[in-house]
Structures are given as C-alpha cells and as structure tokens.
Motif scaffolding. Structure first.
Motif, PDB file in Angstrom:
ATOM      1  N   UNK A  65      76.041  56.834  29.121  1.00 48.92           N
ATOM      2  CA  UNK A  65      75.047  57.674  28.457  1.00 48.92           C
ATOM      3  C   UNK A  65      74.258  56.919  27.400  1.00 48.92           C
ATOM      4  N   UNK A  66      74.743  55.756  26.997  1.00 49.63           N
ATOM      5  CA  UNK A  66      74.110  54.969  25.954  1.00 49.63           C
ATOM      6  C   UNK A  66      73.882  53.550  26.446  1.00 49.63           C
ATOM      7  N   UNK A  67      72.832  52.919  25.950  1.00 50.94           N
ATOM      8  CA  UNK A  67      72.589  51.506  26.195  1.00 50.94           C
ATOM      9  C   UNK A  67      73.056  50.702  24.988  1.00 50.94           C
ATOM     10  N   UNK A  68      72.909  49.391  25.078  1.00 46.91           N
ATOM     11  CA  UNK A  68      73.354  48.520  23.998  1.00 46.91           C
ATOM     12  C   UNK A  68      72.389  47.387  23.755  1.00 46.91           C
ATOM     13  N   UNK A  69      71.296  47.688  23.025  1.00 44.48           N
ATOM     14  CA  UNK A  69      70.249  46.711  22.747  1.00 44.48           C
ATOM     15  C   UNK A  69      69.676  46.142  24.048  1.00 44.48           C
ATOM     16  N   UNK A  70      69.112  46.998  24.891  1.00 45.28           N
ATOM     17  CA  UNK A  70      68.620  46.545  26.202  1.00 45.28           C
ATOM     18  C   UNK A  70      67.496  45.533  26.078  1.00 45.28           C
ATOM     19  N   UNK A  71      67.551  44.516  26.938  1.00 43.57           N
ATOM     20  CA  UNK A  71      66.620  43.398  26.812  1.00 43.57           C
ATOM     21  C   UNK A  71      65.445  43.472  27.769  1.00 43.57           C
ATOM     22  N   UNK A  72      65.666  43.946  29.000  1.00 44.60           N
ATOM     23  CA  UNK A  72      64.579  43.946  29.978  1.00 44.60           C
ATOM     24  C   UNK A  72      64.841  45.003  31.037  1.00 44.60           C
ATOM     25  N   UNK A  73      63.761  45.446  31.678  1.00 43.81           N
ATOM     26  CA  UNK A  73      63.806  46.502  32.676  1.00 43.81           C
ATOM     27  C   UNK A  73      63.124  46.003  33.948  1.00 43.81           C
ATOM     28  N   UNK A  74      63.641  46.429  35.110  1.00 41.97           N
ATOM     29  CA  UNK A  74      62.998  46.159  36.393  1.00 41.97           C
ATOM     30  C   UNK A  74      63.004  47.438  37.211  1.00 41.97           C
ATOM     31  N   UNK A  75      61.960  47.653  38.005  1.00 37.69           N
ATOM     32  CA  UNK A  75      61.818  48.857  38.813  1.00 37.69           C
ATOM     33  C   UNK A  75      61.950  48.511  40.290  1.00 37.69           C
ATOM     34  N   UNK A  76      62.839  49.198  40.982  1.00 39.65           N
ATOM     35  CA  UNK A  76      62.938  49.115  42.434  1.00 39.65           C
ATOM     36  C   UNK A  76      62.151  50.287  42.998  1.00 39.65           C
ATOM     37  N   UNK A  77      60.923  50.008  43.415  1.00 42.42           N
ATOM     38  CA  UNK A  77      60.019  51.075  43.857  1.00 42.42           C
ATOM     39  C   UNK A  77      60.563  51.820  45.069  1.00 42.42           C
ATOM     40  N   UNK A  78      61.086  51.081  46.052  1.00 39.00           N
ATOM     41  CA  UNK A  78      61.546  51.712  47.270  1.00 39.00           C
ATOM     42  C   UNK A  78      62.685  52.694  47.048  1.00 39.00           C
ATOM     43  N   UNK A  79      63.620  52.331  46.197  1.00 40.83           N
ATOM     44  CA  UNK A  79      64.765  53.186  45.916  1.00 40.83           C
ATOM     45  C   UNK A  79      64.526  54.104  44.725  1.00 40.83           C
ATOM     46  N   UNK A  80      63.381  53.946  44.053  1.00 42.76           N
ATOM     47  CA  UNK A  80      63.059  54.722  42.849  1.00 42.76           C
ATOM     48  C   UNK A  80      64.166  54.589  41.807  1.00 42.76           C
ATOM     49  N   UNK A 136      65.690  52.296  38.324  1.00 45.84           N
ATOM     50  CA  UNK A 136      65.378  51.491  37.151  1.00 45.84           C
ATOM     51  C   UNK A 136      66.610  50.664  36.795  1.00 45.84           C
ATOM     52  N   UNK A 137      66.441  49.336  36.796  1.00 44.62           N
ATOM     53  CA  UNK A 137      67.525  48.410  36.468  1.00 44.62           C
ATOM     54  C   UNK A 137      67.319  47.898  35.035  1.00 44.62           C
ATOM     55  N   UNK A 138      68.401  47.830  34.272  1.00 52.93           N
ATOM     56  CA  UNK A 138      68.314  47.378  32.887  1.00 52.93           C
ATOM     57  C   UNK A 138      69.254  46.197  32.661  1.00 52.93           C
ATOM     58  N   UNK A 139      68.734  45.114  32.073  1.00 52.72           N
ATOM     59  CA  UNK A 139      69.568  44.030  31.564  1.00 52.72           C
ATOM     60  C   UNK A 139      70.058  44.468  30.193  1.00 52.72           C
ATOM     61  N   UNK A 140      71.305  44.858  30.115  1.00 57.68           N
ATOM     62  CA  UNK A 140      71.847  45.555  28.947  1.00 57.68           C
ATOM     63  C   UNK A 140      73.059  44.799  28.398  1.00 57.68           C
ATOM     64  N   UNK A 141      72.869  43.896  27.517  1.00 61.96           N
ATOM     65  CA  UNK A 141      71.706  43.502  26.808  1.00 61.96           C
ATOM     66  C   UNK A 141      72.184  42.577  25.702  1.00 61.96           C
ATOM     67  N   UNK A 142      71.735  42.862  24.482  1.00 59.41           N
ATOM     68  CA  UNK A 142      72.177  42.147  23.287  1.00 59.41           C
ATOM     69  C   UNK A 142      73.478  42.734  22.733  1.00 59.41           C
ATOM     70  N   UNK A 143      73.802  43.970  23.127  1.00 59.58           N
ATOM     71  CA  UNK A 143      75.044  44.597  22.680  1.00 59.58           C
ATOM     72  C   UNK A 143      76.043  44.726  23.808  1.00 59.58           C
ATOM     73  N   UNK A 144      75.602  45.267  24.953  1.00 58.07           N
ATOM     74  CA  UNK A 144      76.470  45.409  26.117  1.00 58.07           C
ATOM     75  C   UNK A 144      76.416  44.173  27.002  1.00 58.07           C
ATOM     76  N   UNK A 145      77.329  44.131  27.990  1.00 60.20           N
ATOM     77  CA  UNK A 145      77.442  42.976  28.886  1.00 60.20           C
ATOM     78  C   UNK A 145      77.371  43.449  30.339  1.00 60.20           C
ATOM     79  N   UNK A 146      76.215  43.946  30.716  1.00 57.76           N
ATOM     80  CA  UNK A 146      76.149  44.541  32.045  1.00 57.76           C
ATOM     81  C   UNK A 146      74.719  44.657  32.551  1.00 57.76           C
ATOM     82  N   UNK A 147      74.632  44.981  33.840  1.00 58.72           N
ATOM     83  CA  UNK A 147      73.451  45.553  34.469  1.00 58.72           C
ATOM     84  C   UNK A 147      73.756  47.025  34.684  1.00 58.72           C
ATOM     85  N   UNK A 148      72.798  47.898  34.358  1.00 63.32           N
ATOM     86  CA  UNK A 148      72.989  49.329  34.576  1.00 63.32           C
ATOM     87  C   UNK A 148      71.761  49.889  35.268  1.00 63.32           C
TER      88      UNK A 148
END
Length: 381
Positions: free
Chosen positions: A181-196, A198-210
């Motif tokens: 439900x929360x992000x952690x200082x997200x650094x960048x976003x990418x959009x997959x148009x076909x699947x609609x 939103x991918x987030x490089x998360x980030x400066x606080x968290x250690x994941x892709x969400x």
C-alpha cells in the motif's frame, strides 16, 4: 514457480503469469568494446543551443528525472528547492540581483528546445513530493511523478496540464519493502501499455520492483533482486571483491520495459543491471565499472528506438559517461561524455531519455542542467 509469480497470483488472481523459470545467467561486461560495424553504433554530438532560454527569468535546479512522450516532447522534473540564494537572487528581499527565479518543477519542451508547458508544486487536494525524483508520461496523456525525500512514499498522477488525478501510497514515512500500500522513495516509473500496468523502481527506501494497474492503481505484484522476496536487512557497504548481494541495494534507481517483454532494472550502488520477465522471473545480470563505489555506475537506461531495440544506453553518474550496450549480450560498444562543466560534459549525470530520432536528453544534479545530444551515425538507418 518464482516467489514473485506466487505473490502476484495471490495479490491479483486475474493476472496471467508464466510458469516457466529461466535459469540464472550471469554476464559480466567489460569496458572493452567488441567488434561492430561503425555506422551501426550510435554516436552523438552535443547541441549547445538546446534548450532555449527559459521565460520569466526562470532558472532550473537539480534534475530529478527526464522522459520523452509519444509526441516526441521532452518532460523534465527539476528541484526548485535545490537552488542556492545566489541562483535565485531575484526572489530575495530585497533582491540581490536581476536574476533569477526558480522555474516550476515540471517542464515540457519540444525537440527544438522551446518550452511548451510548465507546472507543479503544492496544490489543492494533494500534497506535493518533498524532493522531486522521476517522471513518466503515458500516451493516454497522464503524467506520473515520484519523489525521494524521507516521506515520499507515493506516486502522483496528473493530466498533461497539471491537474491532480490521484496517487498510489501517501506522503508519509515508508514502512517496509513488502508493504503493497506504500512506496519507499520511488525513483522511476515505466508503463506497459499492452498490459495497462505501471512498474516502479522502488527505490531509495525500498528494495524492489512493484507493479500496479495503471487505471485502477490496484497492486498487482512485486519482487526483489533475482526475483527473490525483498527484505530490508542491513547490507555492508558495496565491495567489488565480495560475493554479490542477493538483494537490491539502495537505490533501485531505474526501470525500463523492452518491446520483447524484458524488464531492465538499475541496481545503482551495486553497479549492475538485472533483467527480468514481466512476472518477476530473473533472466540475467550485467555489471559495469565494478570498482566504482559510492553512488555506483548504473543510474539510468534508455532503449534504442530501432525496431529491435538493439542497444541500451546507460547513464553513469559516478564516471559521468554514457555507455552504449548491445542489448542481447550486455557488451559495451561505445561511450561518450566526461566529467566537467563544458557543453557535452557532465556534473553528476542523473537521468537520460532518447527520442524516436535517436536524440539523447540528459539531466544533471550537480550541473543543474539539461542537455541534448544529436545522433551523428547511421544507427537508425
């Protein structure tokens, strides 16, 4: 079945995920260029006339992100609060000098460097980020913005004109790398148009892709390095001689989605690019300038705009250069740029984007500027 696949199924049963697990492939790329046809390799020359002088006595601060939209317009998110008193001297009481005034955080330019639109900052019905970081514009006309201040645990969604539409998470302290439900200082976003999605490089606080649904903003799935379940255990400082970390470091700084479905992630401080399938299955990783410490060597990536997306460009803010990488094997076939403050040089290169014509746009933190580099080879012919 990978951890990310299982997690994605539990969180969003409607998602169809692959059950094929790809074997781990470790590819370490050296800085030596491999043989290639010279005309096919992208080469560039700085365009010192880009962008044009900003209106209203404006000046920009640190660059938090840069992207190119479906129209070929260049969107920049910059940090007005990073300007020194000397840089914003016209705003002091009394004014210290004729120039300058901080520009709004979000700026839209055309390919010739004309400013088309500007907006951003606190507004009615939402809380603006504490320090601007990351911007993405999808072809439905939505602008997505992140931040990396201590309480920046959200992605904000706007129209092209800056009307607030909603957000994922909230401006509040982060929790942990498995909170959906929360992000952690997200650094960048990418959009997959076909699947609609939103991918987030998360980030400066968290250690994941969400990953979220790009319309409903509902959570879909997330994963850490190698497709593992992420954790927040304390990591030792990066050591090039030590075994590689099984978790992402901080920050997870960029994310890009290729047309063939591969997802590229910048594990910046650990000098590596990790490659995944969209379901979080790990495919391979590449290391660059492994002896780089501190901020690391992998700040941002951009996909080359030919039909096969033959190359990746890698912005390296520690060594202040851009390397041209062959996407199929991670080999380096060229570099350009150098530390410095002259045109074509970089002072903490932070973000990068490429348009359909092969023009490269860059943003710097210490340099507090944006630059354009024109394609000078036949790499798109």
């Amino acid at each position: 079945m990978s951890w990310a696949q299982k997690s994605g199924r539990r969180a969003a049963g409607r998602c169809i995920l692959s059950s094929v697990v790809v074997a781990t492939v470790l590819v370490t790329a050296s800085a030596a260029s491999l043989p290639a046809q010279a005309g096919d390799i992208p080469t560039f020359q700085v365009d010192p006339s880009w962008p044009k002088q900003l209106p209203n006595n404006w000046i920009i601060g640190q660059i938090g992100g840069i992207t190119v939209d479906w129209q070929g317009h260049i969107w920049v998110i910059q940090r007005p609060r990073s300007l020194s008193e000397a840089e914003k001297a016209a705003t002091l009481t009394p004014p210290r000098a004729k120039c300058c005034v901080p520009a709004p955080p979000v700026l839209e330019f055309d390919v010739d460097g004309n400013l088309l639109r500007s907006w951003g900052g606190p507004g009615e019905g939402y809380e603006w980020v504490g320090r601007e970081h990351g911007i993405e514009v999808d072809d439905r006309g939505f602008v997505w913005i992140g931040g990396n201040a201590d309480n920046d645990s959200a992605i904000l969604k706007f129209t092209l004109d800056g009307k607030y539409l909603g957000q994922i998470g909230k401006i509040a302290p982060r929790t942990d790398s498995n909170d959906t439900t929360q992000l952690g200082k997200p650094a960048e976003i990418a959009i997959d148009k076909g699947a609609n999605e939103l991918y987030v490089a998360d980030g400066y606080g968290n250690r994941r892709v969400i990953v979220f649904d790009a319309t409903t903003l509902a959570y879909k799935r997330h994963w850490g390095a190698y497709g593992n379940k992420p954790n927040d255990d304390k990591q030792p400082p990066y050591d090039p001689a030590a075994p590689v970390q099984q978790q992402f470091g901080n920050p997870v700084h960029c994310i890009k989605i290729a047309g063939d479905g591969l997802v590229y992630v910048c594990d910046r401080s650990q000098n590596r690019v990790q490659v995944f399938r969209k379901d979080g299955t790990f495919v391979k990783e590449w290391f660059y300038e492994k002896n780089s410490r501190g901020d690391g060597a992998v700040f941002d990536l951009a996909l080359w705009p030919d039909p096969k997306q033959t190359y990746l460009l890698n912005a390296d803010g520690t060594n202040n250069e851009i390397r041209v990488i062959r996407r199929d094997d991670g080999s380096v076939v060229g570099t350009f740029g150098h530390s410095g403050r002259n045109a074509g040089q970089f002072a903490l290169l932070h973000a990068m984007a490429v348009d359909k014509l092969g023009n490269v746009y860059t943003g710097e933190v210490e340099g507090k500027r944006i630059q354009k580099f024109k394609l000078t080879s036949d790499a798109l012919k």
